[in-house]
Scaffold this active site. Sequence first.
Site, PDB file in Angstrom:
ATOM      1  N   HIS A  22      -9.465   1.180   4.663  1.00 48.87           N
ATOM      2  CA  HIS A  22      -8.181   1.294   5.370  1.00 48.87           C
ATOM      3  C   HIS A  22      -8.390   2.178   6.598  1.00 48.87           C
ATOM      4  CE1 HIS A  22      -4.076   2.451   6.322  1.00 48.87           C
ATOM      5  NE2 HIS A  22      -3.700   1.368   5.669  1.00 48.87           N
TER       6      HIS A  22
ATOM      7  N   SER B 274       3.355  -2.458  10.219  1.00 51.27           N
ATOM      8  CA  SER B 274       4.814  -2.474  10.406  1.00 51.27           C
ATOM      9  C   SER B 274       5.449  -3.822  10.056  1.00 51.27           C
ATOM     10  CB  SER B 274       5.176  -2.055  11.841  1.00 51.27           C
ATOM     11  OG  SER B 274       4.719  -0.735  12.087  1.00 51.27           O
TER      12      SER B 274
ATOM     13  N   ASN C  24       0.886  -1.175   0.000  1.00 51.84           N
ATOM     14  CA  ASN C  24       0.000   0.000   0.000  1.00 51.84           C
ATOM     15  C   ASN C  24       0.913   1.211   0.000  1.00 51.84           C
ATOM     16  OD1 ASN C  24      -1.780   2.067   0.495  1.00 51.84           O
ATOM     17  ND2 ASN C  24      -2.107   1.543   2.656  1.00 51.84           N
TER      18      ASN C  24
ATOM     19  N   LYS D  76       0.175   4.223  -0.135  1.00 54.00           N
ATOM     20  CA  LYS D  76      -0.446   5.423   0.459  1.00 54.00           C
ATOM     21  C   LYS D  76      -0.195   6.608  -0.489  1.00 54.00           C
ATOM     22  CE  LYS D  76       0.526   3.487   4.952  1.00 54.00           C
ATOM     23  NZ  LYS D  76       0.157   3.584   6.340  1.00 54.00           N
TER      24      LYS D  76
ATOM     25  N   GLU E 236      -6.818   4.517   7.838  1.00 49.03           N
ATOM     26  CA  GLU E 236      -6.620   5.954   7.636  1.00 49.03           C
ATOM     27  C   GLU E 236      -7.869   6.593   7.025  1.00 49.03           C
ATOM     28  OE1 GLU E 236      -2.877   5.615   5.530  1.00 49.03           O
ATOM     29  OE2 GLU E 236      -1.938   4.936   7.401  1.00 49.03           O
TER      30      GLU E 236
HETATM   31  C1  PEP Z   1      -0.748   0.043   5.837  1.00 48.22           C
HETATM   32  O1  PEP Z   1      -0.738   1.187   5.459  1.00 48.22           O
HETATM   33  O2  PEP Z   1      -1.662  -0.701   5.460  1.00 48.22           O
HETATM   34  C2  PEP Z   1       0.332  -0.432   6.716  1.00 48.22           C
HETATM   35  C3  PEP Z   1       0.248  -1.641   7.224  1.00 48.22           C
HETATM   36  O3  PEP Z   1       1.391   0.418   6.943  1.00 48.22           O
HETATM   37  P1  PEP Z   1       2.812   0.073   7.612  1.00 48.22           P
HETATM   38  O4  PEP Z   1       3.270  -1.230   7.005  1.00 48.22           O
HETATM   39  O5  PEP Z   1       3.695   1.211   7.255  1.00 48.22           O
HETATM   40  O6  PEP Z   1       2.581  -0.061   9.080  1.00 48.22           O
END
Ligand code: PEP
Length: 247
Positions: free
Chosen positions: A98, A211, A12, A14, A100
């Site tokens: 998501h 993460s 993703n 973003k 966010e």
């Molecule tokens: C995400 O945006 O779906 C995500 C899991 O981000 P990150 O891997 O940076 O935590």
Amino acid sequence: MSHPRKRLVMGNWKMHGSLQDNAALLGALLSGAVRGGDTELAVCVPFPYLSQTQALLSGSPVSWGAQDVSIHERGAYTGETSAAMLADFGCSWVLCGHSERRAMHAESSSLVAAKASSALACGLSPVVCVGETLPERDAGNAERVIGDQLDPVLALGAGALGRMVIAYEPVWAIGTGRTATPDQAQAVHAFIRAALSRRGAGQTRILYGGSVKAANAAALFAQPDIDGALVGGASLVADEFLKIAAA
Ligand code: PEP
């Protein structure tokens, strides 16, 4: 024992990227992606880069998708993008709900289910994201919150569920460097699996997100109900993303 479902590792991006950076990143993914391997690779890119992504990835083993979709087919919805438009650019996937978007755009779980439904109607596979915040987990409410997020999606029925992917992304682990332990993630995945099984969709893939990096991917992927990862930050670094896929 081999894993019962094909592993899927999805990036993703973003709101990151530029024509120049994407060309380098996608080029590196193409050179590292293994055709016919046991892990499927995909990237969900910002809308303006779908055309570039389609041009670079067509015919490759890496599939692509978008990060959001409208519930409407067409009309006076300024700024929205329909599922048919995403299909025009060869998308296989679209992220729905998501965290966010749930947090910053007040997306409700019924809206998220409607987005998943629009995607399915145009032949796209929705990747429905669910996950609890830290206060919700600390209060012992993680399963209730995730159950509530899933309910309108489960109501779409086994046929729809069989064509989608669920991503469990604990909000406290996204972009924070703090990952759920494999046991914590597995416990929630088993809870989601049971809910899917009751609807006749026990083989729907469930990704973990939050993460994920090369260093923690193998331990997560060793869990019986973790079928891959949704990867944010680490998907912007080709080498790291490919190492996750290889984990
Ligand atoms: C995400 O945006 O779906 C995500 C899991 O981000 P990150 O891997 O940076 O935590």
